[in-house]
Scaffold this motif. Sequence first.
Motif, PDB file in Angstrom:
ATOM      1  N   ASN A   1     -60.018 -60.216  71.773  1.00  0.00           N
ATOM      2  CA  ASN A   1     -59.428 -59.856  70.478  1.00  0.00           C
ATOM      3  C   ASN A   1     -59.555 -60.977  69.453  1.00  0.00           C
ATOM      4  O   ASN A   1     -59.807 -60.737  68.277  1.00  0.00           O
TER       5      ASN A   1
ATOM      6  N   SER B   1     -62.181 -57.431  66.246  1.00  0.00           N
ATOM      7  CA  SER B   1     -61.816 -58.768  66.719  1.00  0.00           C
ATOM      8  C   SER B   1     -61.947 -59.760  65.568  1.00  0.00           C
ATOM      9  O   SER B   1     -62.479 -59.441  64.507  1.00  0.00           O
ATOM     10  N   SER B   2     -61.453 -60.973  65.788  1.00  0.00           N
ATOM     11  CA  SER B   2     -61.541 -61.988  64.742  1.00  0.00           C
ATOM     12  C   SER B   2     -61.945 -63.332  65.342  1.00  0.00           C
ATOM     13  O   SER B   2     -61.804 -63.573  66.541  1.00  0.00           O
TER      14      SER B   2
ATOM     15  N   TYR C   1     -61.363 -64.847  69.066  1.00  0.00           N
ATOM     16  CA  TYR C   1     -62.161 -65.981  69.518  1.00  0.00           C
ATOM     17  C   TYR C   1     -61.606 -67.217  68.820  1.00  0.00           C
ATOM     18  O   TYR C   1     -61.735 -67.358  67.598  1.00  0.00           O
TER      19      TYR C   1
ATOM     20  N   GLN D   1     -75.692 -64.520  72.395  1.00  0.00           N
ATOM     21  CA  GLN D   1     -75.704 -63.056  72.503  1.00  0.00           C
ATOM     22  C   GLN D   1     -75.009 -62.543  73.755  1.00  0.00           C
ATOM     23  O   GLN D   1     -74.759 -61.339  73.893  1.00  0.00           O
TER      24      GLN D   1
ATOM     25  N   GLN E   1     -67.353 -59.485  75.208  1.00  0.00           N
ATOM     26  CA  GLN E   1     -66.968 -58.571  74.139  1.00  0.00           C
ATOM     27  C   GLN E   1     -65.606 -57.931  74.361  1.00  0.00           C
ATOM     28  O   GLN E   1     -65.244 -57.000  73.640  1.00  0.00           O
ATOM     29  N   ASP E   2     -64.849 -58.431  75.338  1.00  0.00           N
ATOM     30  CA  ASP E   2     -63.507 -57.892  75.580  1.00  0.00           C
ATOM     31  C   ASP E   2     -62.427 -58.837  75.046  1.00  0.00           C
ATOM     32  O   ASP E   2     -61.347 -58.955  75.617  1.00  0.00           O
TER      33      ASP E   2
ATOM     34  N   PRO F   1     -72.240 -62.512  68.344  1.00  0.00           N
ATOM     35  CA  PRO F   1     -71.776 -61.117  68.221  1.00  0.00           C
ATOM     36  C   PRO F   1     -70.346 -60.970  68.734  1.00  0.00           C
ATOM     37  O   PRO F   1     -69.963 -61.605  69.720  1.00  0.00           O
ATOM     38  N   LYS F   2     -69.591 -60.141  68.054  1.00  0.00           N
ATOM     39  CA  LYS F   2     -68.220 -59.868  68.476  1.00  0.00           C
ATOM     40  C   LYS F   2     -67.919 -58.398  68.239  1.00  0.00           C
ATOM     41  O   LYS F   2     -68.531 -57.745  67.389  1.00  0.00           O
ATOM     42  N   PRO F   3     -66.967 -57.867  68.981  1.00  0.00           N
ATOM     43  CA  PRO F   3     -66.662 -56.435  68.836  1.00  0.00           C
ATOM     44  C   PRO F   3     -65.918 -56.118  67.538  1.00  0.00           C
ATOM     45  O   PRO F   3     -65.243 -56.987  66.970  1.00  0.00           O
ATOM     46  N   MET F   4     -66.042 -54.898  67.108  1.00  0.00           N
ATOM     47  CA  MET F   4     -65.335 -54.428  65.918  1.00  0.00           C
ATOM     48  C   MET F   4     -63.831 -54.608  66.113  1.00  0.00           C
ATOM     49  O   MET F   4     -63.293 -54.314  67.178  1.00  0.00           O
TER      50      MET F   4
END
Length: 357
Positions: free
Chosen positions: A111, A144-145, A113, A104, A108-109, A139-142
């Motif tokens: 693009n 991103s892939s 992973y 967790q 989160q910055d 969890p990853k930011p909207m």
Amino acid sequence: MNKRIGIITYHRADNFGAMLQCYALQEILRIIGYDAMVIDYRQPFTELIYSPWRLDIVKRGLVAPRLLGGYLFKVLPTLYKRHKLYDRFRKKHLRCTKPVKMAQDMPQDINVYLIGSDQMWSLHPTNDIIEPVYFGDFPKPMGSSIQGYAISSNIQSLHTIGTDYLKEATKRFKRLSFREAVIRDEVEHMTGRHGDVVLDPSLLLNFDEWDKLTTGPIIKKPYLLTYFLSNDTDNPEFRELVRDFGKRNELKVVDMFEIAYSPIDFLNAIKYASVVFAASFHATAFCILFRKTFYAFQSSDGRDIRYINLLNELNIGDRLITTCDINTLRIRKVDYSKTEADLHNLRQNSFNYLKSL
């Protein structure tokens, strides 16, 4: 191209291959033009087994004085030296995020992973426990892939992980690629998800990129370097035959683990060897990169399949021998006249994969 790529791999393992493949993947991504870094995920079991401070051994040693003495006066100093040198390499050559201890807390910055290379889907590096992070469960930011590069495993681990878990895991990945065709095929058979086959990152950097890390010879006289990771080669009987071979050819026989305590030592040891005997994929790969005279030994445990495939793809399969061949072996230089062109062709598919992250 300003995509921020976060690499997830075994960068915390004090292991030549693990460290150098991580460095290579970071560097090739930066050469391509990405903002690449290593996500400093601290996998619990990896932290335990590569720490020189083994409280579990000390506790067992309280009722076994010989075990405790061996650890304190022999094992601990060696592990401490290795760990210190590996940490120095990590700090100098890897661009790491702040430490991440739980899924967790994943940064989160990012693009993309990028999970891989190395044994990311094998269970033995994690004490036979599934590590969710290595299967993209974080969890990853909207926008991103999660993608895979040169993920490796073994058939037994894949079957233990199971079809249901793998099916869910592969859904998290935008793209998958594997280091071995046999693993790609088995994952596709179990999940229906297709992946590419790409090169180990260490082979993506050329001689000049690796040579700039070397610092000079460790041994000052001509030597035969051995790097044995199979039961067929790492045993007293065969090592005696190797010593006889060294005497016949006036070469000092040197074991990699007796002189190399860091990734830089590993590169130096191979670069300056007169001949290398290898039962290891990365030892074979770096012999090719440094255009060395070498022989790779077949093994009965199946661990040789990776370097057998590499030798055949580069049309230097004559470098593969059996342990029985050593009695009649005569040193012959490797014909590298076409190897660079063959390796260049193999690299293109991997470059194209990484360029389209």
